[in-house]
Design a protein around this motif. Structure first.
Motif, PDB file in Angstrom:
ATOM      1  N   THR A   1       0.520  -0.798   0.473  1.00 48.26           N
ATOM      2  CA  THR A   1      -0.195   0.132   0.196  1.00 48.26           C
ATOM      3  C   THR A   1       0.772   1.057   0.147  1.00 48.26           C
ATOM      4  O   THR A   1       1.789   1.060   0.488  1.00 48.26           O
ATOM      5  CB  THR A   1      -0.621  -0.082   1.023  1.00 48.26           C
ATOM      6  OG1 THR A   1      -2.114   1.584   0.911  1.00 48.26           O
ATOM      7  CG2 THR A   1      -0.291  -0.356   2.506  1.00 48.26           C
ATOM      8  N   ASP A   2      -0.061   2.393  -0.995  1.00 46.30           N
ATOM      9  CA  ASP A   2       0.899   3.686  -0.616  1.00 46.30           C
ATOM     10  C   ASP A   2       0.298   4.260   0.678  1.00 46.30           C
ATOM     11  O   ASP A   2       0.375   5.777   0.246  1.00 46.30           O
ATOM     12  CB  ASP A   2       1.122   4.116  -1.968  1.00 46.30           C
ATOM     13  CG  ASP A   2      -0.553   4.603  -2.670  1.00 46.30           C
ATOM     14  OD1 ASP A   2      -1.024   4.448  -2.294  1.00 46.30           O
ATOM     15  OD2 ASP A   2      -0.096   3.989  -3.146  1.00 46.30           O
ATOM     16  N   ASP A   3      -0.298   4.697   1.649  1.00 50.46           N
ATOM     17  CA  ASP A   3      -1.299   4.345   2.601  1.00 50.46           C
ATOM     18  C   ASP A   3      -0.662   4.559   3.742  1.00 50.46           C
ATOM     19  O   ASP A   3      -1.082   3.336   4.358  1.00 50.46           O
ATOM     20  CB  ASP A   3      -3.168   4.337   2.683  1.00 50.46           C
ATOM     21  CG  ASP A   3      -3.240   5.390   2.953  1.00 50.46           C
ATOM     22  OD1 ASP A   3      -3.953   6.638   2.801  1.00 50.46           O
ATOM     23  OD2 ASP A   3      -4.034   5.033   3.419  1.00 50.46           O
ATOM     24  N   GLU A   4      -0.724   5.815   4.696  1.00 49.29           N
ATOM     25  CA  GLU A   4      -0.651   5.543   5.510  1.00 49.29           C
ATOM     26  C   GLU A   4      -1.599   4.783   7.096  1.00 49.29           C
ATOM     27  O   GLU A   4      -0.970   3.503   7.684  1.00 49.29           O
ATOM     28  CB  GLU A   4       0.184   6.466   6.594  1.00 49.29           C
ATOM     29  CG  GLU A   4       1.187   6.867   5.663  1.00 49.29           C
ATOM     30  CD  GLU A   4       2.753   6.816   6.733  1.00 49.29           C
ATOM     31  OE1 GLU A   4       2.470   6.041   7.535  1.00 49.29           O
ATOM     32  OE2 GLU A   4       3.651   7.172   6.320  1.00 49.29           O
TER      33      GLU A   4
ATOM     34  N   ILE B   1       4.723   1.778   0.158  1.00 43.68           N
ATOM     35  CA  ILE B   1       5.523   2.506  -0.389  1.00 43.68           C
ATOM     36  C   ILE B   1       5.124   3.666  -0.322  1.00 43.68           C
ATOM     37  O   ILE B   1       4.154   3.798   0.456  1.00 43.68           O
ATOM     38  CB  ILE B   1       5.275   1.770  -2.021  1.00 43.68           C
ATOM     39  CG1 ILE B   1       4.081   1.564  -2.086  1.00 43.68           C
ATOM     40  CG2 ILE B   1       6.445  -0.011  -1.072  1.00 43.68           C
ATOM     41  CD1 ILE B   1       4.146   1.373  -3.793  1.00 43.68           C
ATOM     42  N   SER B   2       6.117   4.318  -0.916  1.00 46.01           N
ATOM     43  CA  SER B   2       5.800   5.772  -1.406  1.00 46.01           C
ATOM     44  C   SER B   2       4.674   6.609  -2.458  1.00 46.01           C
ATOM     45  O   SER B   2       4.512   5.454  -3.293  1.00 46.01           O
ATOM     46  CB  SER B   2       7.120   6.922  -1.190  1.00 46.01           C
ATOM     47  OG  SER B   2       7.985   6.568  -2.602  1.00 46.01           O
ATOM     48  N   LYS B   3       3.824   7.207  -2.145  1.00 46.86           N
ATOM     49  CA  LYS B   3       3.522   8.217  -3.528  1.00 46.86           C
ATOM     50  C   LYS B   3       4.383   8.758  -4.366  1.00 46.86           C
ATOM     51  O   LYS B   3       5.255   8.845  -4.079  1.00 46.86           O
ATOM     52  CB  LYS B   3       2.292   8.687  -2.953  1.00 46.86           C
ATOM     53  CG  LYS B   3       1.044   8.495  -1.627  1.00 46.86           C
ATOM     54  CD  LYS B   3       0.252   8.962  -1.705  1.00 46.86           C
ATOM     55  CE  LYS B   3      -0.399   8.487   0.000  1.00 46.86           C
ATOM     56  NZ  LYS B   3      -1.132   7.993  -0.428  1.00 46.86           N
ATOM     57  N   GLY B   4       3.400   8.645  -5.712  1.00 39.74           N
ATOM     58  CA  GLY B   4       4.397   9.614  -6.423  1.00 39.74           C
ATOM     59  C   GLY B   4       4.805   8.851  -7.656  1.00 39.74           C
ATOM     60  O   GLY B   4       4.889   9.371  -8.550  1.00 39.74           O
TER      61      GLY B   4
ATOM     62  N   GLU C   1      10.323   2.535  -5.628  1.00 40.83           N
ATOM     63  CA  GLU C   1      10.744   1.982  -4.519  1.00 40.83           C
ATOM     64  C   GLU C   1      10.924   0.076  -5.255  1.00 40.83           C
ATOM     65  O   GLU C   1      10.151  -0.799  -4.812  1.00 40.83           O
ATOM     66  CB  GLU C   1      10.079   1.934  -3.285  1.00 40.83           C
ATOM     67  CG  GLU C   1      10.661   3.019  -2.856  1.00 40.83           C
ATOM     68  CD  GLU C   1       9.664   3.318  -1.515  1.00 40.83           C
ATOM     69  OE1 GLU C   1       9.937   3.374  -0.361  1.00 40.83           O
ATOM     70  OE2 GLU C   1       8.834   3.613  -1.557  1.00 40.83           O
ATOM     71  N   CYS C   2      10.928  -0.062  -6.399  1.00 39.64           N
ATOM     72  CA  CYS C   2      11.233  -1.147  -6.906  1.00 39.64           C
ATOM     73  C   CYS C   2      11.971  -2.278  -6.928  1.00 39.64           C
ATOM     74  O   CYS C   2      11.107  -3.243  -6.551  1.00 39.64           O
ATOM     75  CB  CYS C   2      11.171  -0.833  -8.413  1.00 39.64           C
ATOM     76  SG  CYS C   2      13.680  -0.532  -9.002  1.00 39.64           S
TER      77      CYS C   2
END
Length: 156
Positions: free
Chosen positions: A63-66, A82-85, A120-121
C-alpha cells in the motif's frame, strides 16, 4: 452523484475474511454485505481504499497509504508501505498502486507498466519474492493507474 465521495462508494478491498474500507464513504449496500458474509470490517481513513492496495496474497499487501498500512499490520502477516508519486494517473498528480495492478493467478500479479519505473522497485520485487509471487509487466513504460486489473476468466 458527481465528485468525491460518490466516486468511491464501492472502493474497498476484501482480503481473506477482512474488508478494508472507509465507513464514511462506502455504500450502505457494501456494509450490509459485510454483515451478511461475516467479514471483519477494517475502517481506514482512505476513501480510495481499493485503489491504494495491491493484494499479494491473503496475508500480504502493498500500500501507499499510511492509515491502511497501520491498520493492516494488525490483521495481516506482511505489509509493505511504499511512497506515493511514482505511478502515473492521467489528469492527476499521481496514481495508486492498486490501480496499476491486479492478481491474475494465485501466485502472479500483472502490472500496467514496468516495476523498474517505481522509485522503490527493489522493495516491491523483494516483497513479492518473499511472498512467492511472480509478476508480469503488461506494457513498457511508467507504471500507470488504470483503475485496477480484474481477470474476467480463470481456468481452474
Amino acid at each position: 452523484g458527481k465528485g468525491y465521495p460518490y466516486y468511491v462508494r464501492l472502493n474497498c478491498k476484501i482480503i481473506g475474511k477482512n474488508i478494508f474500507l472507509n465507513k464514511k464513504t462506502i455504500a450502505k449496500d457494501i456494509l450490509e454485505y459485510t454483515e451478511s458474509n461475516n467479514l471483519n470490517v477494517i475502517n481506514v481513513n482512505q476513501g480510495y481504499t481499493g485503489c491504494s492496495i495491491c493484494v499479494v496474497n491473503e496475508s500480504a499487501i502493498i500500500t501507499d497509504d499510511e492509515s491502511i498500512f497501520t491498520a493492516a499490520q494488525n490483521f495481516l502477516n506482511d505489509v509493505l508501505l511504499i511512497s506515493k508519486g511514482s505511478i502515473r494517473l492521467n489528469g492527476y498528480n499521481y496514481g495508486f498502486i492498486g490501480g496499476c495492478c491486479g492478481k491474475i493467478d494465485k501466485d502472479k500479479i500483472a502490472f500496467n507498466g514496468e516495476i523498474s519505473s517505481h522509485s522503490e522497485c527493489n522493495k516491491i520485487i523483494d516483497f513479492l519474492n518473499r511472498n512467492n509471487v511472480k509478476f508480469v509487466e503488461l506494457c513498457k513504460g511508467r507504471l500507470t493507474d488504470i483503475g485496477g486489473i480484474l481477470p474476467i476468466y480463470e481456468y481452474i
